[in-house]
Every structure is written in C-alpha cells, then in structure tokens.
Write a protein that holds these residues in place. Sequence first.
Motif, PDB file in Angstrom:
ATOM      1  N   THR A 183      59.459 -26.056  -2.801  1.00 15.40           N
ATOM      2  CA  THR A 183      59.305 -24.894  -3.397  1.00 15.40           C
ATOM      3  C   THR A 183      58.942 -23.731  -2.386  1.00 15.40           C
ATOM      4  N   ALA A 184      58.674 -22.540  -2.692  1.00 13.67           N
ATOM      5  CA  ALA A 184      58.418 -21.237  -2.447  1.00 13.67           C
ATOM      6  C   ALA A 184      57.718 -20.896  -1.139  1.00 13.67           C
ATOM      7  N   ASP A 185      58.454 -19.674  -0.476  1.00 14.29           N
ATOM      8  CA  ASP A 185      57.869 -19.254   0.722  1.00 14.29           C
ATOM      9  C   ASP A 185      57.216 -17.826   0.557  1.00 14.29           C
ATOM     10  N   HIS A 186      55.917 -17.839   1.297  1.00 12.88           N
ATOM     11  CA  HIS A 186      55.302 -16.715   1.220  1.00 12.88           C
ATOM     12  C   HIS A 186      54.457 -16.354   2.629  1.00 12.88           C
ATOM     13  N   GLU A 187      53.864 -15.155   2.633  1.00 11.37           N
ATOM     14  CA  GLU A 187      52.793 -15.131   3.730  1.00 11.37           C
ATOM     15  C   GLU A 187      51.677 -16.007   3.599  1.00 11.37           C
ATOM     16  N   THR A 188      51.334 -16.665   4.415  1.00 10.69           N
ATOM     17  CA  THR A 188      50.196 -17.753   4.260  1.00 10.69           C
ATOM     18  C   THR A 188      49.425 -17.457   5.414  1.00 10.69           C
TER      19      THR A 188
ATOM     20  N   GLY B 235      59.005 -11.396  11.913  1.00 15.04           N
ATOM     21  CA  GLY B 235      57.457 -10.701  11.766  1.00 15.04           C
ATOM     22  C   GLY B 235      56.794 -11.617  11.122  1.00 15.04           C
ATOM     23  N   LEU B 236      55.398 -11.407  11.210  1.00 18.98           N
ATOM     24  CA  LEU B 236      54.423 -12.018  10.743  1.00 18.98           C
ATOM     25  C   LEU B 236      53.290 -11.049  10.239  1.00 18.98           C
ATOM     26  N   LEU B 237      52.805 -10.679   8.869  1.00 17.85           N
ATOM     27  CA  LEU B 237      51.928  -9.895   8.511  1.00 17.85           C
ATOM     28  C   LEU B 237      50.228 -10.525   8.880  1.00 17.85           C
ATOM     29  N   GLY B 238      50.478 -11.807   8.575  1.00 12.35           N
ATOM     30  CA  GLY B 238      48.999 -12.477   8.567  1.00 12.35           C
ATOM     31  C   GLY B 238      48.088 -12.321   7.505  1.00 12.35           C
ATOM     32  N   ALA B 239      48.789 -12.508   6.325  1.00 14.26           N
ATOM     33  CA  ALA B 239      47.958 -12.259   5.048  1.00 14.26           C
ATOM     34  C   ALA B 239      48.430 -13.383   3.932  1.00 14.26           C
ATOM     35  N   THR B 240      47.581 -13.949   3.093  1.00 13.08           N
ATOM     36  CA  THR B 240      48.067 -14.641   2.005  1.00 13.08           C
ATOM     37  C   THR B 240      48.021 -13.516   0.835  1.00 13.08           C
ATOM     38  N   VAL B 241      49.211 -13.617   0.324  1.00  8.59           N
ATOM     39  CA  VAL B 241      49.414 -12.619  -0.774  1.00  8.59           C
ATOM     40  C   VAL B 241      49.772 -13.074  -2.075  1.00  8.59           C
ATOM     41  N   THR B 242      49.726 -12.589  -3.343  1.00  9.15           N
ATOM     42  CA  THR B 242      50.090 -13.080  -4.564  1.00  9.15           C
ATOM     43  C   THR B 242      50.521 -11.676  -5.325  1.00  9.15           C
ATOM     44  N   ASP B 243      51.332 -12.014  -6.513  1.00  5.54           N
ATOM     45  CA  ASP B 243      51.570 -11.134  -7.222  1.00  5.54           C
ATOM     46  C   ASP B 243      50.443 -10.337  -8.111  1.00  5.54           C
ATOM     47  N   SER B 244      50.475  -8.853  -7.863  1.00  5.75           N
ATOM     48  CA  SER B 244      49.325  -8.100  -8.400  1.00  5.75           C
ATOM     49  C   SER B 244      49.455  -8.434 -10.126  1.00  5.75           C
TER      50      SER B 244
ATOM     51  N   ILE C 207      46.730  -8.668  -1.580  1.00  7.81           N
ATOM     52  CA  ILE C 207      46.301  -9.569  -0.440  1.00  7.81           C
ATOM     53  C   ILE C 207      45.174 -10.480  -1.000  1.00  7.81           C
ATOM     54  N   ASP C 208      45.243 -11.605  -0.745  1.00  4.19           N
ATOM     55  CA  ASP C 208      44.080 -12.646  -1.146  1.00  4.19           C
ATOM     56  C   ASP C 208      43.229 -12.591  -0.160  1.00  4.19           C
ATOM     57  N   SER C 209      43.678 -12.793   1.369  1.00  2.87           N
ATOM     58  CA  SER C 209      42.815 -13.109   2.551  1.00  2.87           C
ATOM     59  C   SER C 209      43.758 -12.691   3.686  1.00  2.87           C
TER      60      SER C 209
ATOM     61  N   ASP D 188      59.028 -10.276  -2.470  1.00  6.12           N
ATOM     62  CA  ASP D 188      59.384  -8.924  -1.866  1.00  6.12           C
ATOM     63  C   ASP D 188      58.711  -8.820  -0.461  1.00  6.12           C
ATOM     64  N   LEU D 189      57.506  -8.986  -0.583  1.00  7.13           N
ATOM     65  CA  LEU D 189      56.899  -8.735   0.888  1.00  7.13           C
ATOM     66  C   LEU D 189      57.272  -9.592   1.942  1.00  7.13           C
ATOM     67  N   THR D 190      57.258 -10.793   1.689  1.00  6.20           N
ATOM     68  CA  THR D 190      57.485 -11.852   2.732  1.00  6.20           C
ATOM     69  C   THR D 190      58.813 -11.405   3.108  1.00  6.20           C
ATOM     70  N   ALA D 191      59.874 -11.191   2.093  1.00  6.35           N
ATOM     71  CA  ALA D 191      61.393 -11.115   2.531  1.00  6.35           C
ATOM     72  C   ALA D 191      61.506  -9.810   3.490  1.00  6.35           C
ATOM     73  N   GLN D 192      60.635  -8.708   3.228  1.00 13.29           N
ATOM     74  CA  GLN D 192      60.885  -7.624   3.974  1.00 13.29           C
ATOM     75  C   GLN D 192      60.183  -7.702   5.364  1.00 13.29           C
ATOM     76  N   VAL D 193      58.940  -8.461   5.545  1.00 11.70           N
ATOM     77  CA  VAL D 193      58.439  -8.727   6.693  1.00 11.70           C
ATOM     78  C   VAL D 193      59.167  -9.661   7.741  1.00 11.70           C
ATOM     79  N   ARG D 194      59.958 -10.533   7.052  1.00 12.04           N
ATOM     80  CA  ARG D 194      60.786 -11.427   7.881  1.00 12.04           C
ATOM     81  C   ARG D 194      62.168 -10.750   8.287  1.00 12.04           C
ATOM     82  N   VAL D 195      62.483  -9.669   7.626  1.00 14.54           N
ATOM     83  CA  VAL D 195      63.698  -8.881   8.458  1.00 14.54           C
ATOM     84  C   VAL D 195      63.377  -8.188   9.563  1.00 14.54           C
ATOM     85  N   LEU D 196      62.164  -7.980  10.044  1.00 17.75           N
ATOM     86  CA  LEU D 196      61.768  -7.463  11.378  1.00 17.75           C
ATOM     87  C   LEU D 196      61.614  -8.569  12.163  1.00 17.75           C
TER      88      LEU D 196
END
Length: 463
Positions: free
Chosen positions: A27-32, A373-382, A395-397, A428-436
């Motif tokens: 299953t799923a891919d996110h900023e981790t 690209g990598l933002l360096g954050a763990t995120v969830t849906d607000s 942003i969780d952490s 959405d955030l993970t996908a857009q970060v990976r575009v760059l």
Amino acid sequence: MTATPENHEAPENHENHATHDTGSPVTADHETVAPPTASPAQAPAQAHAAPAMAGAAPSAAPKAKSSMGPLLGMLTVGALIGGVAGGGVVAAVLASDGAPVVGTPAAPTSITVNDPDDATLVTGVVAKAMPAVVTLTVAGGGSSGNGSGVILSDDGYVLTNNHVATLEGATSSPSIRVTLSDGRIFDAELVGSDPIADLAVVKLEGAEGLPTIEFADSDALNVGDRTVVIGAPLGLAGSVSNGIVSALNRSITVRSSAVPDQQVEQQPDDSTDAPFDFWDFDVPGTEGTDPRPVSSGTVSLPVIQTDAAINPGNSGGALLDDEGRLIGIVVAIATAGGSGGQSGSIGVGFSIPSNFAQRVATELIENGTATHGLLGATVTDSINDAESTVVGALIDSVVPGGAAEQGGLRSGDVITIFNGVPIAGSVDLTAQVRVLPAGASATLTYVRGGEAQEVTVTLGELQ
C-alpha cells in the motif's frame, strides 16, 4: 493518514500481460520520516547522450488554439498509405466465455481515410502523431506482455511506463521488441527506469531517421481541452480514442513496480490503503492467483484525468492535444470494482503530465536514473484531524535538518498550496514534491494558528 472512501474506483495498469508470476499487494506512498532508496532498474554503465526532444519546455507560454487546417493537410499522406488500421491481437483478450483468444502479431498500422474532405480534427491529430507511437512486447522474469510507448529521438530513444518495461517489477533485464507503426521491428535495451514516476526509457538497436513525438506544455492545459489517445489496447496497435481533459492536478497512489533490487518509499504505519491501485486486475486462466511480483511499496503520481477510452495495453501510450502534441503518458484507468476479469474503460483515465515525463526521460537518458524531491516531513490528511479548519496536508513531524525544518515548518502546520497547485491531502503533497528534482526550490502556502503564511524551501533528495 490517507482517508479511504467507502466506495471508490481503483485504477489499473494498462500493459497487457499474457503470463505472470505471483506476488502480493502493498500500500500507499507518502512523505515519511525515514526516506527510502529509490534505485533505478539496472541500466548500462555508460551514460547516454540525451537526444533533443521536440516540444515546449515547461516554462513555455500557453498554447494558442489553432485551426484544424495544418493537421488535416497531413491527411494526404495518411490517405495514400491505405491498408487496414489496427492489426492482430498479440495478447490474451477476454472472450464471451472468459477463455483467452490469441491472435497474430500486429500488422503495420496505417490511417484509413475514405473521405479526406469530411475528415475530423481527431483524424488530423492521428495523422501527425501516429508514426511516433510504438508497441512494446516485453518478456522476462517469468512474465510477458505488451504496452505502448512514444519515440523521443530519431535514433530510437522511446519513453514508456516503468511497469511496462519491467513487467510490473518482474525483471530488471527484460527482453524487449518494439514495433513501429510502419511495421518495422527493433530489438531494444532498457536504458533506465524510474519506479517513483513509473517511467522508463528504452533504446532501439540500429535505429535512425525515426519520426518523433512533439511535446506540449502540460502546465498550459485547461479542463475541457480536447484529448486524443493512441496506443495498443489489448494488443490492437494503433487504436485511437478521444475525449477531453476531465480534471487537472489529480493525484493517485498506486503500487510500485520496482524490481526486487529497488526500493520505494514505505507507507507510514498509521496510514490506510489508498483508494487507487491500478495493478489490481486478473488475467484469463489465472483466477484465484495474484500474478504480480512482490512490491516494496507504493508511489504517488500527479496525473491528468481524461474521459478518452483507455484499456490494458494503452500503458505508455500517448495522450495528445488538439495539435497532435504530447500532453501525457498514459498510466492508469479507474474501474468500478467487481469480481473477476480484466476491467475496461469507464471513462476515468489518468496520464503522467508531459512536463514531468520529459524531465524524467531526459535524466534517464543522461544518467540512467532520475532524481526526486524530498520535503522531509511526515504528513497526513488534515480532514482526519478534528482540530483542523482547512483542507490540506497536515504535518505530523519534520525530519531534523530536512527541507521542511529548514524552511521553518513544524508539526501542526497545514500545507494548502505547493508551487501554485492546491493541496487537498497527503497524496497531493507527496505527488507534487516528487515532480521536482532534488535540490529544486518550491514555494509553499501553509496555515498555522488560523493564518496563512508562505515560505520557499529547497528540497532534499529522495534516496
């Protein structure tokens, strides 16, 4: 946490497989917090010189709508070619009784125009782009199948999906044969693959003077723009469908097609399965089994949504604008679910934007790998947080020393816009970060304490 709708439509991949190995889904891919290593598939040791790829750069001005005259002018050539369009079925097709039907290899794909005076804009688009769309037949790792691709350079670089070139991660050393629209067949080698973008480049052996695809600026698209799809659904090379751009800036999460020696980002432990999974399909004669290799994770992709008909075998094919230019690489369709059998189009298809695809293809040709690209954050849906008052990625952490922390972001911030693209959640955030690419700058809008703020960050590199 990625919310999963109770009822959803799951995308499936579109290379048409004849046989498969078995495996299990993930299953799923996110900023981790703990970024993975996203190694490319095995590529030649030497670097490849990047070809000149036709088309507008991502920063090009929005396209001007033109008349159909220049495109229809090409119909004289198409009409003179004659012959029967399409060709035979090269892989299993579902018959009415569920048994596989196997045909002969695809014949040369010509454009049949019986009345040029009454030809449509779509006919003109096909006349321009069809010669640069190819069919790939791939074998290796105990699997075989076919998909589509587009010609990038006159000496034979071809762009397709990673899941086509590696047979959904079954092999890093595939045997590849490529059939052109004029009937010529070339052996090809895998130059480089990128499971994060689900893109790969192959090189035809001994090719020269080939027709090439022209790139458009996918950032200049509007919802409602006409789209045309060319590919090989179910092995029927040179098939055409058309529709419109149904939505822009969509994001889907799909199972990675990384080969065993590759790794992709793991889903956070507290996340649920993403609603989109374009690998979930059956092959005739394999009921009750899972034909896919074991994947190591999932990836989030930014996509263009279209209602043009897309079916298995279209993967890697061309999504074109009304001037015959490439606006996307076909990657997935949504299905209404249900049990058994390969699903077909329900008018919800997805393509990787041409600007993203062109950037990755250039890096694969030059280096055999592509960066993200990598933002360096763990995120969830607000929306899943009771205290959140705005839709976005919560942003969780943050990773110490990462791009998010260096930009002043912290736990509890809700990212709502990334480089001008609205962010509805973590996918959405993970996908857009990976575009760059790694090291790129990005401007984020985030909400903290009920107030919107803006910050520019320099992205790290996904490893």
